[in-house]
Structures are given as structure tokens and as C-alpha cells.
Motif scaffolding. Sequence first.
Motif, PDB file in Angstrom:
ATOM      1  N   LEU A   1       0.855  -1.181   0.000  1.00 56.10           N
ATOM      2  CA  LEU A   1       0.000   0.000   0.000  1.00 56.10           C
ATOM      3  C   LEU A   1       0.893   1.234   0.000  1.00 56.10           C
ATOM      4  CD1 LEU A   1      -2.700   1.562   0.381  1.00 56.10           C
ATOM      5  CD2 LEU A   1      -2.400   1.229   2.853  1.00 56.10           C
ATOM      6  N   ILE A   2       0.659   2.150  -0.913  1.00 62.41           N
ATOM      7  CA  ILE A   2       1.476   3.355  -1.032  1.00 62.41           C
ATOM      8  C   ILE A   2       0.717   4.540  -0.453  1.00 62.41           C
ATOM      9  CG2 ILE A   2       2.646   4.921  -2.630  1.00 62.41           C
ATOM     10  CD1 ILE A   2       2.719   2.543  -4.626  1.00 62.41           C
ATOM     11  N   CYS A   3       1.290   5.175   0.557  1.00 60.80           N
ATOM     12  CA  CYS A   3       0.678   6.340   1.194  1.00 60.80           C
ATOM     13  C   CYS A   3       1.576   7.547   0.955  1.00 60.80           C
ATOM     14  CB  CYS A   3       0.487   6.098   2.685  1.00 60.80           C
ATOM     15  SG  CYS A   3      -0.543   4.659   3.054  1.00 60.80           S
TER      16      CYS A   3
ATOM     17  N   ALA B   1      -2.992   5.813  -1.239  1.00 63.95           N
ATOM     18  CA  ALA B   1      -3.700   6.791  -0.419  1.00 63.95           C
ATOM     19  C   ALA B   1      -2.953   8.104  -0.470  1.00 63.95           C
ATOM     20  CB  ALA B   1      -3.824   6.297   1.026  1.00 63.95           C
ATOM     21  N   ALA B   2      -3.713   9.218  -0.585  1.00 60.71           N
ATOM     22  CA  ALA B   2      -3.094  10.528  -0.724  1.00 60.71           C
ATOM     23  C   ALA B   2      -3.147  11.356   0.552  1.00 60.71           C
ATOM     24  CB  ALA B   2      -3.770  11.306  -1.859  1.00 60.71           C
ATOM     25  N   ASP B   3      -3.849  10.862   1.588  1.00 63.58           N
ATOM     26  CA  ASP B   3      -3.887  11.584   2.859  1.00 63.58           C
ATOM     27  C   ASP B   3      -3.986  10.591   4.010  1.00 63.58           C
ATOM     28  OD1 ASP B   3      -6.725  10.999   3.445  1.00 63.58           O
ATOM     29  OD2 ASP B   3      -7.168  12.413   1.844  1.00 63.58           O
ATOM     30  N   GLY B   4      -3.856  11.108   5.233  1.00 64.05           N
ATOM     31  CA  GLY B   4      -3.807  10.247   6.398  1.00 64.05           C
ATOM     32  C   GLY B   4      -5.044   9.406   6.638  1.00 64.05           C
ATOM     33  N   PRO B   5      -6.234  10.015   6.694  1.00 66.42           N
ATOM     34  CA  PRO B   5      -7.444   9.207   6.912  1.00 66.42           C
ATOM     35  C   PRO B   5      -7.639   8.124   5.854  1.00 66.42           C
ATOM     36  CG  PRO B   5      -7.906  11.520   7.309  1.00 66.42           C
ATOM     37  CD  PRO B   5      -6.521  11.457   6.730  1.00 66.42           C
ATOM     38  N   ALA B   6      -7.342   8.463   4.599  1.00 66.72           N
ATOM     39  CA  ALA B   6      -7.461   7.468   3.535  1.00 66.72           C
ATOM     40  C   ALA B   6      -6.462   6.341   3.731  1.00 66.72           C
ATOM     41  CB  ALA B   6      -7.255   8.132   2.168  1.00 66.72           C
TER      42      ALA B   6
ATOM     43  N   MET C   1       5.181   4.573   3.589  1.00 66.28           N
ATOM     44  CA  MET C   1       4.536   5.709   4.243  1.00 66.28           C
ATOM     45  C   MET C   1       5.354   6.984   4.128  1.00 66.28           C
ATOM     46  SD  MET C   1       1.904   6.524   6.211  1.00 66.28           S
ATOM     47  CE  MET C   1       1.390   4.934   6.884  1.00 66.28           C
ATOM     48  N   ASP C   2       4.703   8.040   3.646  1.00 66.22           N
ATOM     49  CA  ASP C   2       5.284   9.375   3.700  1.00 66.22           C
ATOM     50  C   ASP C   2       4.910   9.994   5.040  1.00 66.22           C
ATOM     51  OD1 ASP C   2       6.387  11.848   3.128  1.00 66.22           O
ATOM     52  OD2 ASP C   2       4.674  12.526   1.952  1.00 66.22           O
ATOM     53  N   ILE C   3       5.854  10.645   5.710  1.00 65.27           N
ATOM     54  CA  ILE C   3       5.553  11.244   7.009  1.00 65.27           C
ATOM     55  C   ILE C   3       4.616  12.436   6.864  1.00 65.27           C
ATOM     56  CG2 ILE C   3       6.569  12.646   8.853  1.00 65.27           C
ATOM     57  CD1 ILE C   3       8.819  10.713   9.049  1.00 65.27           C
ATOM     58  N   GLN C   4       4.813  13.243   5.839  1.00 61.28           N
ATOM     59  CA  GLN C   4       4.068  14.489   5.708  1.00 61.28           C
ATOM     60  C   GLN C   4       2.786  14.313   4.898  1.00 61.28           C
ATOM     61  OE1 GLN C   4       7.375  17.033   4.298  1.00 61.28           O
ATOM     62  NE2 GLN C   4       7.102  18.148   6.207  1.00 61.28           N
TER      63      GLN C   4
ATOM     64  N   VAL D   1       9.373   6.521   4.240  1.00 62.79           N
ATOM     65  CA  VAL D   1      10.296   7.162   3.304  1.00 62.79           C
ATOM     66  C   VAL D   1      10.251   8.657   3.611  1.00 62.79           C
ATOM     67  CG1 VAL D   1      10.920   7.520   0.899  1.00 62.79           C
ATOM     68  CG2 VAL D   1       9.809   5.391   1.591  1.00 62.79           C
ATOM     69  N   THR D   2      11.367   9.194   4.090  1.00 64.02           N
ATOM     70  CA  THR D   2      11.383  10.546   4.600  1.00 64.02           C
ATOM     71  C   THR D   2      12.444  11.397   3.915  1.00 64.02           C
ATOM     72  OG1 THR D   2      11.627  11.868   6.634  1.00 64.02           O
ATOM     73  CG2 THR D   2      12.988   9.917   6.443  1.00 64.02           C
TER      74      THR D   2
END
Length: 221
Positions: free
Chosen positions: A6-8, A34-39, A54-57, A84-85
Amino acid sequence: MTISVLICEDQEIVRTGYAMVFDAQADMSVVGEAADGPAAVEAAERLKPDVVVMDIQLPLLNGIEVTRRIAGPEATSPPKVLVVTTFNVDEYVYDALQAGASGFLLKDSSLTELVNGVRTVARGESLLSPTVTRTLIGRFADRIRPAKATPGADPLGLLAPREREVLRLIACGMSNTEIAAELAIGVETVRTYVSRILAKLNVRDRVQAVVLAYRAGFVTL
């Protein structure tokens, strides 16, 4: 075995690039984006991927909180989370570790490193890139304290020579597979050494073991 991913990530071009790279691997399949946190939380709970990149931001809910919700102590079926930061947000790495992340890579890592990172955390191994490891130690050594440390005692005194060598390689940011190749031993043997190191040092995970190694002067930045 195919690793479901899953790519966030909030940037569409980055998500698309990641998806193309992962889907091109014979042992990986992208099951969602997913493009945002809730998603991201909803997708992780619904799709139950093996690994979440997971992107942190992330907008609306940052990647640390997402990680805590899907991979923290209260998660019933936690996936492996590979964060990945970027270098300028590395202050979040410690918090993400506490939240349940399994690994970290910088966004300027090569595609090969990213793919191997997914495989590494999917196998149940922790992954910290050498740059992230050194930055983490340099900034947060005072915040990560080994349990029941005895003042004045040599914290590494209980380690056998081979265990000390494995600890040195962990501190360099190597995965179990990389350590096995470096020392010409099996991965299962490395896992055994790592378990012994954590038990002897009375620390929770590899990161705390690395912090202790830096504090003891066994390795240096």
C-alpha cells in the motif's frame, strides 16, 4: 509469495512512480494508494497489505499518527511500515519508531534500495538506512535510553566477540541479509545473534541497541 504493498504518499507523481516500480517486481503487487492520512488508515484496515510505504508528511493526518493507528500496540493485524522521509524532516524518525514503523529510507534513496527495503521489512527485519541511523543517533540519543542501565558498568561487556561484530554492522544500518552476506553466515544465524544482543543489552529493539553502542563509544558518528 507476493508482497502486497500500500502506497501512502500525497504527491501523485511519486505514488505513480512507486506503483510502477513495485508492480514491475515479480514478488510485489500494489494493492492500493492513499493521498492523505485518513485514507491511509482506511486503506490499511480494509486491504490488509503486507507492507505500507509511508510518507511522514501526509495531509489531514500525518504519517506518524497513521503508523501508530495501523501498526502500533493496539493494532490487531499490523502491517510492516516502511517510512520514506526527507532529510529535513528526520526529527520525526524517532516518533515514527515509537509508533511502530519497521524501517526508514530517505527519499533520495535509489529505486533498488527502495525495492529491497520493502522486501526487508516484509521479511520481518528492521531497516534503517545508514544516513538515517546516524542522524537519528546524533539527534535523539538522549531520548532513547536502555532499560535498567547500570551506571559505570560496561554496557557491552556481556557480548561475545561475534555479537559485538554483528552490533557494529547493525549500527552501520545493515539489514540481517546484508550482515549475513558480510560475515558469510546464514540469515537465521544473524537473527539469533540479534536476539541475543537485545536480550543481553536489555533493550527493546535494534535502534536502542545502536544508541547504546554509540553511547558506549563502540561506534562513532
